[in-house]
Motif scaffolding. Structure first.
Motif, PDB file in Angstrom:
ATOM      1  N   GLU A 179      51.297 -11.753   9.449  1.00 24.15           N
ATOM      2  CA  GLU A 179      52.329 -10.715   9.455  1.00 24.15           C
ATOM      3  C   GLU A 179      53.702 -11.184   8.966  1.00 24.15           C
ATOM      4  N   LEU A 180      54.153 -12.357   9.429  1.00 30.13           N
ATOM      5  CA  LEU A 180      55.491 -12.813   9.049  1.00 30.13           C
ATOM      6  C   LEU A 180      55.520 -13.490   7.686  1.00 30.13           C
ATOM      7  N   LEU A 181      54.526 -14.318   7.406  1.00 22.57           N
ATOM      8  CA  LEU A 181      54.522 -15.049   6.141  1.00 22.57           C
ATOM      9  C   LEU A 181      54.620 -14.133   4.922  1.00 22.57           C
ATOM     10  N   PRO A 182      53.877 -13.013   4.871  1.00 25.61           N
ATOM     11  CA  PRO A 182      54.026 -12.132   3.701  1.00 25.61           C
ATOM     12  C   PRO A 182      55.437 -11.569   3.552  1.00 25.61           C
ATOM     13  N   LYS A 183      56.148 -11.424   4.649  1.00 23.56           N
ATOM     14  CA  LYS A 183      57.500 -10.859   4.596  1.00 23.56           C
ATOM     15  C   LYS A 183      58.521 -11.858   4.070  1.00 23.56           C
ATOM     16  N   ILE A 184      58.313 -13.148   4.355  1.00 23.70           N
ATOM     17  CA  ILE A 184      59.296 -14.151   3.939  1.00 23.70           C
ATOM     18  C   ILE A 184      58.730 -15.100   2.889  1.00 23.70           C
ATOM     19  N   GLY A 185      57.583 -14.751   2.334  1.00 22.43           N
ATOM     20  CA  GLY A 185      56.982 -15.592   1.312  1.00 22.43           C
ATOM     21  C   GLY A 185      57.624 -15.357  -0.047  1.00 22.43           C
ATOM     22  N   ILE A 186      57.341 -16.232  -0.983  1.00 24.63           N
ATOM     23  CA  ILE A 186      57.844 -16.056  -2.339  1.00 24.63           C
ATOM     24  C   ILE A 186      56.782 -15.317  -3.145  1.00 24.63           C
TER      25      ILE A 186
END
Length: 229
Positions: free
Chosen positions: A26-33
């Motif tokens: 959930e969080l990684l896709p939001k703050i990923g490049i």
């Protein structure tokens, strides 16, 4: 096309906890490049006074610690070890950090997608050492990556490479000192033997797994503008 040699070992160890897996989902896709295209730090992290890349951030302690200290600076962290990414995500959530972007994968692929002179600083701290001579070609610091460091740093920008493995220290220092645009900042042995004032010691570092005391090589992009008197 010849497959690129990996500069890192395993990419996963133990199974992630439910909380860690949820953060990855959930969080990684939001703050990923972005998965493709140009990676411009100024666009990923707008409004920040500086932009910093940390290559192989391990458990994320240094990355999240620096980001908490400097909320006006944007940080991009790249790490192939999913357990380390999960730990970093936990720290980011707990600290409420909004100035960090993460990528799970090979930092070389990210660097190649970045524009010239887009970074104020690069950290490469205690990378996989590949201490045997026959594995030296797998070390992250090579002629090609050193040239990328010089390309990505703004004039006056800084690179820090740290290691606790003598073979890696000798290997990296030789290459970096030969790289056009990079100027070693050490003036005495204490400059590379003592941790810099802004260094954050991690748990990995305290384990003393290497074969020498940690060394810290700081370089500057020597293309900084000079003031004429």
């Amino acid at each position: 096309m010849t497959e690129r040699l990996r500069t890192f070992g395993r990419t996963k160890s133990r199974t992630l906890s439910d909380r860690q897996q949820a953060l990855v989902d959930e969080l990684l896709p939001k703050i990923g490049i972005p998965a493709s295209g140009v990676v411009n730090p100024a666009i990923l992290l707008p409004g920040k006074t500086k932009h910093i890349l940390e290559i192989g951030f391990g458990g994320g302690e240094h990355l999240s610690g620096q980001a908490a200290r400097h909320p006006d600076t944007g940080y991009i962290g790249v790490e192939p070890f999913i357990n380390g990414v999960a730990k970093a995500l936990t720290q980011i959530e707990e600290s409420g950090l909004e100035n960090v972007r993460l990528h799970e994968g090979d930092a070389r692929e990210v660097m190649e997608r970045m524009p010239d002179q887009c970074l104020d600083r690069i950290f490469l701290l205690f990378p996989d050492p590949w201490p045997k001579v026959r594995h030296a070609k797998r070390r992250f610091v090579q002629d090609e990556t050193a040239a990328e460091f010089a390309r990505l740093l703004k004039p006056g920008g800084h690179l820090r490479v740290a290691t606790d493995v003598k073979a890696y220290a000798d290997h990296a220092l030789w290459i970096l000192r030969q790289t056009p645009g990079l100027e070693w900042q050490a003036r005495s042995a204490a400059d590379w033997r003592q941790p810099p004032a802004d260094h954050l010691t991690t748990r990995y570092e305290t384990k003393q797994l290497g074969d020498c005391a940690p060394v810290f090589f700081d370089f500057e992009n020597g293309n900084s503008p000079r003031i004429r008197l």
